[in-house]
Design a protein around this motif. Structure first.
Motif, short mmCIF file in Angstrom:
data_model
loop_
_atom_site.label_atom_id
_atom_site.label_comp_id
_atom_site.label_asym_id
_atom_site.label_seq_id
_atom_site.Cartn_x
_atom_site.Cartn_y
_atom_site.Cartn_z
N ILE A 1 0.37 -3.72 -5.66
CA ILE A 1 0.30 -2.60 -4.72
C ILE A 1 -0.98 -1.79 -4.92
N ALA A 2 -1.55 -1.35 -3.80
CA ALA A 2 -2.72 -0.47 -3.82
C ALA A 2 -2.24 0.97 -3.66
N LEU A 3 -2.77 1.85 -4.47
CA LEU A 3 -2.32 3.24 -4.48
C LEU A 3 -3.36 4.17 -3.88
N SER A 4 -2.87 5.15 -3.14
CA SER A 4 -3.71 6.18 -2.54
C SER A 4 -3.06 7.53 -2.82
N GLY A 5 -3.86 8.59 -2.76
CA GLY A 5 -3.30 9.92 -3.04
C GLY A 5 -4.13 11.02 -2.42
N ASP A 6 -3.65 12.23 -2.56
CA ASP A 6 -4.35 13.44 -2.13
C ASP A 6 -4.52 14.37 -3.32
N PHE A 7 -5.65 15.07 -3.35
CA PHE A 7 -5.92 16.04 -4.41
C PHE A 7 -6.48 17.32 -3.82
N ILE A 8 -6.04 18.44 -4.36
CA ILE A 8 -6.60 19.76 -4.03
C ILE A 8 -7.32 20.27 -5.27
N VAL A 9 -8.59 20.56 -5.11
CA VAL A 9 -9.43 21.06 -6.20
C VAL A 9 -9.64 22.56 -6.01
N GLY A 10 -9.55 23.31 -7.09
CA GLY A 10 -9.82 24.74 -7.01
C GLY A 10 -8.65 25.58 -6.56
N PHE A 11 -7.42 25.11 -6.77
CA PHE A 11 -6.26 25.94 -6.48
C PHE A 11 -6.34 27.22 -7.32
N PHE B 1 0.87 -1.18 0.00
CA PHE B 1 0.00 0.00 0.00
C PHE B 1 0.90 1.23 0.00
N LEU B 2 0.60 2.18 -0.88
CA LEU B 2 1.42 3.39 -0.97
C LEU B 2 0.52 4.61 -1.08
N HIS B 3 0.64 5.51 -0.09
CA HIS B 3 -0.05 6.79 -0.14
C HIS B 3 0.94 7.82 -0.68
N LEU B 4 0.70 8.29 -1.89
CA LEU B 4 1.64 9.19 -2.57
C LEU B 4 0.88 10.38 -3.16
N PRO B 5 0.72 11.45 -2.40
CA PRO B 5 -0.07 12.59 -2.87
C PRO B 5 0.51 13.21 -4.14
N VAL B 6 -0.38 13.55 -5.06
CA VAL B 6 0.01 14.23 -6.29
C VAL B 6 -0.54 15.65 -6.32
N GLN B 7 -1.73 15.87 -5.74
CA GLN B 7 -2.42 17.16 -5.56
C GLN B 7 -3.11 17.67 -6.82
N SER B 8 -2.53 17.49 -8.00
CA SER B 8 -3.18 17.95 -9.23
C SER B 8 -2.61 17.16 -10.40
N GLY B 9 -3.40 17.06 -11.47
CA GLY B 9 -2.90 16.43 -12.68
C GLY B 9 -2.43 17.42 -13.72
N SER B 10 -2.50 18.71 -13.39
CA SER B 10 -2.13 19.77 -14.34
C SER B 10 -0.70 20.23 -14.06
N ASP B 11 0.15 20.17 -15.06
CA ASP B 11 1.53 20.63 -14.88
C ASP B 11 1.58 22.11 -14.53
N ARG B 12 0.69 22.89 -15.09
CA ARG B 12 0.67 24.32 -14.81
C ARG B 12 0.33 24.57 -13.34
N ILE B 13 -0.65 23.86 -12.82
CA ILE B 13 -1.03 24.02 -11.42
C ILE B 13 0.04 23.44 -10.50
N LEU B 14 0.62 22.31 -10.87
CA LEU B 14 1.70 21.73 -10.05
C LEU B 14 2.86 22.71 -9.91
#
Length: 440
Positions: free
Chosen positions: A295-305, A256-269
């Protein structure tokens, strides 16, 4: 008027797993001073262990303070600890005059003396940030810990993501020593822990005397009595090949891996000051899956940056579809005072953020349900944590951090048992035992 020394306490923790760990440690500290843990209605001292990640969490703390006044007009001594205490300092006592103690997350080892000093009626404040001195000052871990226990190995952050308050509330990245971690792990195991989750703001940045998190996992793997190892929260920038290989080679390290990415947009990243891109994150996950295909994957996302366009949000949905998460956490952007993002232009209207969040969560929920459904017909080992809500029902965790319900006549917390997964819901799965014998 001098208040009597408190004989009982209650600790309420908000937010992340590190706050749960800190709350446990404060409880052990107060117990070592002769105080007794009780419910909030009966406590002489109530400690609110706070979170500052989101504005709503801050408002909740002040609301909680107001509820502590009792029907007869009295109130307990109140200590505000954690990240709100660190971020707002003396402002906490000004805004909530019933608060007696304000103590930051790096100074809570001084809680007993701060409480003693506050008995005279004047609020006492300590938001100093000495590098990890608190761990040496805390008492040894006590018996009766959870079956699944948290162990903080690293604190602070040097990444300075533009939305995040952690560098200001927890300080710079600091790693605890290898020996101190191993000693605490042994104490947790002696207290009944079968699973240990290593914690840090950037836990995979942990390192001491040339040993990285992979080396720590290898050492923990050898401890008798420990069955499972987990860690969170990780940063893509610190996901070394050694740690990836550990998921292949270390038997007790869970898939199990929790690996936050926060956004899929390179501009926002880039605006977030994240060091990865959409494609580099996916390539990293490819390497992880080569090492550990299940492996099971987990992540974090921020919407509306700030500045997030419809196209940017679509990039996030695309990334989620490409990854296929077993679970993930998503939030609307919340401006935190003192962070660069709070003063950026093009703040997104709340209604737009909420609509995007609902769309994202719907996709994540669908993926989580699909992951659970895919486990039907498999046999796996679960770690029993506690009783369920139904008669004879127990709740355990699979290696992939799924909640598993099983009915078994003899199970107790801490048991490891094989189950066949027979049904799946959005948030949990159901297992049946192949026989009625408890696994060792």
């Amino acid at each position: 008027m001098t208040r009597p020394h408190p004989k009982s306490f209650h600790i309420k923790s908000f937010g992340c797993q590190m706050n749960v760990y800190d709350g446990d440690r404060m409880g052990e500290l107060l117990t070592s001073e002769g105080m007794v843990a009780v419910g909030s209605d009966d406590a002489d001292l109530v400690v609110l262990n706070t979170c500052h990640i989101r504005e709503r969490a801050v408002h909740r703390v002040y609301s909680e303070i107001g509820t502590l006044k009792r029907e007869d007009g009295t109130r307990p001594m109140i200590a505000v600890a954690g990240c709100v205490a660190q971020a707002e300092g003396a402002e906490v006592a000004k805004r909530a005059r019933d608060v007696d103690v304000v103590v930051g997350p790096q100074a809570y080892h001084r809680l007993p003396e701060l409480v003693a000093a506050a008995r005279g009626g004047k609020a006492v404040i300590d938001t100093e940030m000495p590098a990890l001195s608190k761990f040496g000052a805390l008492p040894a871990r006590t018996k009766g810990q959870r079956t699944s226990a948290f162990l903080t190995v690293q604190e602070g952050c040097d990444k300075f993501c533009t939305y995040c308050v952690v560098p200001y509330t927890r300080g710079a990245e600091v790693s605890r020593s290898f020996d101190a971690i191993m000693d605490e792990a042994r104490a947790l195991i002696d207290g009944g822990a079968r699973e240990i989750t290593l914690l840090g703001q950037n836990v995979n940045a942990w390192g001491h005397d040339g040993v990285g998190l992979d080396g720590l996992a290898i050492a923990l793997d050898k401890l008798p009595g420990l069955s499972r190892i987990r860690y969170m929260t990780s940063h893509p920038n610190d996901m070394t090949q050694g740690l990836i290989d550990a998921h292949r080679d270390v038997e007790k390290l869970m898939p199990f891996l929790h690996l936050p990415v926060q956004s899929g947009s390179d501009r926002i990243l880039k605006a977030m000051n994240r060091s990865h891109s959409h494609d580099s994150y996916l390539r990293l996950l490819d390497r992880v899956r080569i090492a550990r295909p299940d492996i099971a994957l987990s992540g974090d996302f921020i919407v509306g940056f700030p500045g997030e366009t419809d196209a940017d949000f679509e990039d996030t949905l695309t990334l989620v579809a490409e990854v296929g998460y077993a679970q993930a956490f998503s939030f609307t952007y919340s401006p935190r005072p003192g962070t660069p993002a709070a003063t950026m232009g093009a703040q997104i209207p709340k209604a737009v953020m909420d609509e995007r969040l609902q769309r994202l969560q719907a996709v994540i929920n669908e993926q989580q349900h699909a992951f659970n459904i895919a486990s039907i017909g498999t046999r796996t080992t679960i770690l029993i944590e506690r009783a369920g809500k139904l008669p004879g029902q127990m709740l355990g965790k699979s290696p992939w951090l799924q909640s598993v319900h099983v009915v078994h006549p003899e199970l107790t917390a801490g048991d490891l048992i094989e189950v066949d997964i027979v049904a799946a819901g959005p948030n949990s799965v159901t297992g049946t035992s192949p026989d009625t014998r408890k696994a060792a």
